[in-house]
Design an enzyme around this catalytic site. Structure first.
Site, short mmCIF file in Angstrom:
data_model
loop_
_atom_site.label_atom_id
_atom_site.label_comp_id
_atom_site.label_asym_id
_atom_site.label_seq_id
_atom_site.Cartn_x
_atom_site.Cartn_y
_atom_site.Cartn_z
N SER A 143 11.10 5.58 15.49
CA SER A 143 9.87 5.34 16.35
C SER A 143 10.56 4.60 17.68
O SER A 143 10.87 3.58 17.86
CB SER A 143 9.26 3.98 15.47
N LEU A 144 10.27 5.59 18.75
CA LEU A 144 10.68 5.48 20.08
C LEU A 144 9.62 4.82 20.83
O LEU A 144 9.87 3.50 21.24
CB LEU A 144 11.02 6.85 20.42
N HIS A 145 8.52 5.37 21.23
CA HIS A 145 7.43 4.78 21.56
C HIS A 145 7.55 4.48 23.33
O HIS A 145 6.53 3.99 23.86
CB HIS A 145 6.84 3.69 21.14
N ASN A 198 -3.74 4.22 16.09
CA ASN A 198 -4.82 3.87 15.20
C ASN A 198 -5.45 2.24 15.30
O ASN A 198 -4.40 1.60 14.94
CB ASN A 198 -4.62 4.05 13.64
N GLY A 255 6.46 -1.96 6.27
CA GLY A 255 7.95 -2.28 6.13
C GLY A 255 9.09 -1.59 7.04
O GLY A 255 8.44 -0.63 7.53
N GLU A 256 10.20 -2.09 7.34
CA GLU A 256 11.23 -1.62 8.15
C GLU A 256 12.41 -1.04 7.15
O GLU A 256 13.04 -2.00 6.65
CB GLU A 256 11.78 -2.30 9.11
N CYS A 263 6.22 -7.06 7.48
CA CYS A 263 7.37 -6.57 8.19
C CYS A 263 7.49 -7.60 9.32
O CYS A 263 6.74 -8.31 9.73
CB CYS A 263 7.04 -5.44 8.90
N SER A 269 11.95 6.54 8.19
CA SER A 269 11.29 6.30 9.70
C SER A 269 11.65 4.95 9.89
O SER A 269 11.56 3.92 9.24
CB SER A 269 9.92 6.43 9.74
N CYS A 305 1.24 -2.37 15.58
CA CYS A 305 1.04 -2.03 14.17
C CYS A 305 0.33 -3.41 13.21
O CYS A 305 0.84 -4.48 13.29
CB CYS A 305 2.34 -1.82 13.74
N CYS A 321 -1.47 5.63 9.87
CA CYS A 321 -0.38 5.02 10.27
C CYS A 321 -0.63 3.60 10.92
O CYS A 321 -1.52 3.64 11.90
CB CYS A 321 0.36 5.81 11.59
N CYS A 362 3.36 8.39 1.42
CA CYS A 362 3.94 7.49 2.38
C CYS A 362 4.28 6.31 1.53
O CYS A 362 3.25 5.49 1.19
CB CYS A 362 2.77 7.29 3.42
N CYS A 383 5.93 -5.48 15.98
CA CYS A 383 5.61 -4.45 17.03
C CYS A 383 4.00 -4.58 17.20
O CYS A 383 3.20 -4.71 16.18
CB CYS A 383 5.78 -2.91 16.56
N GLU A 428 0.70 -1.10 0.12
CA GLU A 428 -0.05 -0.03 0.00
C GLU A 428 0.91 1.27 -0.04
O GLU A 428 1.92 1.39 0.63
CB GLU A 428 -1.04 -0.17 1.28
N1 SAH Z 1 9.20 0.48 10.32
C1 SAH Z 1 9.14 1.98 10.46
C2 SAH Z 1 7.96 2.69 9.59
C3 SAH Z 1 6.73 2.11 9.90
S1 SAH Z 1 5.22 3.08 10.10
C4 SAH Z 1 9.31 2.38 11.88
O1 SAH Z 1 9.05 1.79 12.68
O2 SAH Z 1 9.47 3.76 12.04
C5 SAH Z 1 5.70 4.78 10.63
C6 SAH Z 1 5.16 4.90 11.88
O3 SAH Z 1 3.87 4.65 12.13
C7 SAH Z 1 5.93 4.47 13.05
O4 SAH Z 1 6.37 5.38 13.78
C8 SAH Z 1 5.14 3.33 13.69
O5 SAH Z 1 5.54 3.04 14.63
C9 SAH Z 1 3.68 4.00 13.56
N2 SAH Z 1 2.65 3.14 13.69
C10 SAH Z 1 2.57 2.00 13.48
N3 SAH Z 1 1.45 1.27 13.75
C11 SAH Z 1 0.50 2.36 14.31
C12 SAH Z 1 -0.75 2.51 14.68
N4 SAH Z 1 -1.53 1.40 14.79
N5 SAH Z 1 -1.25 3.73 15.12
C13 SAH Z 1 -0.28 4.83 15.10
N6 SAH Z 1 1.02 4.75 14.52
C14 SAH Z 1 1.47 3.53 14.11
#
Ligand code: SAH
Length: 375
Positions: free
Chosen positions: A232-234, A309, A178-179, A126, A210, A133, A352, A119, A130, A106
């Site tokens: 992506s820290l989280h 999301n 993907g990463e 992937c 990212s 996601c 996202c 995007c 995580c 996508e």
């Molecule tokens: N693999 C890369 C790119 C992935 S997506 C990464 O991890 O950065 C880009 C962003 O969307 C990342 O910060 C990811 O953590 C975030 N993301 C993934 N799932 C999500 C969700 N369900 N809701 C909001 N953000 C999300």
């Protein structure tokens, strides 16, 4: 057919030809050398392919006939095609693009005032898993080729142009499926083309990679690229990040943060963009906001809070709006530029973490229903 040992190794389309769209300046230079052609042809070719988007070698009139003949024998130009196309109430557009392998990824276009962000996906599925996601939940199948990555920009640009609604791509974020750093070589080649003045010519500030933070790849990236970096820290500490972003067990914060600083120190960028998905009751407390501020206090940073999301089957819930604002206030008071990402395209599963494409999970083949699609 003209070929040498090196051209044999390059990824090919199903017909066995080289998809020229995936070669960046260095890749084309190398090819030209092998074909015994002049180096300046590389710039001409990139202009034909990526600026004029002419795909018929016969139309490339400033290239010698003999050279065009060699290209016809050796190469072809292929852009992925959409098998599904949806537009959100907020104007966000999502295309499901078919790949030769029968899989699909996508690509999402987000129009905003004065700019349009694409995007882009880097892998089919992937492998990082995580928990918040949905792409991770699909499992992993394969890396996209550089041609398939840059092909998403080609497809979107052409589709938007054909519609004549004055929409265009001004920014690219490698934030789709993907990463990106797990598909290093192809992502670097494709992003090189995005910032190449003879190809797409986007500013390095407008192309953002990212990553979840694959430390060795981050050091390698510093040597070969200078696009913007989002991480992506989280979570503000290892114990929580181990849980939310499992790869943290391999590359903990004490390794990740210096790798990010190294990127800043050796590229023209002034800050890292940290992404932080807001998960209700998990990582969104006042104390965690303060811990995050302390963690990042020595690193030039911008923090982007992402409202979670949801997707079917997830165990997480989105933080309430007031919580996200409170979290942002604490970071802002600690001196960080903090933004809250506007959720776009949620009604078309284009937001996202909601991109699932069509992934045949190689790891689990035969174990469970292996094909997933939200189309
Ligand atoms: N693999 C890369 C790119 C992935 S997506 C990464 O991890 O950065 C880009 C962003 O969307 C990342 O910060 C990811 O953590 C975030 N993301 C993934 N799932 C999500 C969700 N369900 N809701 C909001 N953000 C999300």
């Amino acid at each position: 057919m003209t070929s040498t040992a090196a051209t044999e190794q390059r990824p090919r389309t199903e017909s066995g030809r080289l998809n020229l769209l995936g070669l960046d300046a260095a890749g084309l230079d190398e090819l030209l050398q092998e074909l015994d052609e002049k180096p300046f042809r590389s710039k001409q070719l990139r202009q034909w392919l990526h600026q004029r988007r002419v795909f018929d070698f016969d139309e490339m009139t400033d290239l010698a006939k003999g050279f065009r003949g060699k290209l016809v024998d050796l190469a072809e130009l292929r852009v992925p095609k959409a098998i599904f196309d949806r537009e959100s109430a907020d104007g966000t557009r999502k295309w499901l693009l078919a790949l030769e392998s029968g899989q699909a990824v996508e690509t999402v276009y987000i129009p905003e005032r004065g700019r349009g962000t694409l995007c882009v996906s880097s892998q089919v599925g992937c492998a990082l898993d995580c928990g918040f996601c949905s792409t991770g939940k699909q499992g992993f199948n394969r890396n996209l080729s550089a041609a398939e990555i840059i092909g998403q920009l080609h497809y979107a640009t052409q589709a938007l142009e054909d519609e004549g609604r004055e929409r265009r791509v001004t920014n690219v974020v490698m934030m789709g499926m993907g990463e990106p750093l797990a598909n290093f070589r192809n992502v670097v080649a494709a992003t090189n083309l995005m910032v190449d003045p003879y190809a797409w010519g986007l500013s390095r500030r407008r192309v953002t990679l990212s990553t979840v933070g694959l430390v060795p790849a981050l050091y390698r990236l510093t040597d070969v690229s200078n696009i913007s970096l989002a991480v992506s820290l989280h979570a503000p500490n290892d114990a929580l990040r181990d849980e939310i972003v499992p790869i943290n067990r391999k590359y903990p914060l004490r390794e990740l943060l210096p790798a990010c600083e190294h990127y800043l120190g050796n590229t023209p960028h002034h800050c890292i963009y940290w992404e932080y998905v807001m998960l209700d009751g998990v990582n969104d407390s006042d104390a965690q906001a303060r811990e995050l501020a302390a963690l990042l206090r020595h690193i030039p940073s911008k923090i982007n809070l992402i409202p979670f999301n949801p997707f079917p089957g997830t165990r997480y819930e989105a933080s309430p709006r007031e919580r996200i604002h409170r979290f942002a206030d604490i970071l802002q008071n600690a001196g960080f530029i903090t933004t809250i990402r506007r959720t776009r395209g949620q009604d078309i599963d284009g937001a996202c973490g909601q991109l699932v494409g069509q992934v045949i999970n190689r790891r689990n083949q035969g174990k469970r229903g292996t094909t997933s699609a939200n189309a």
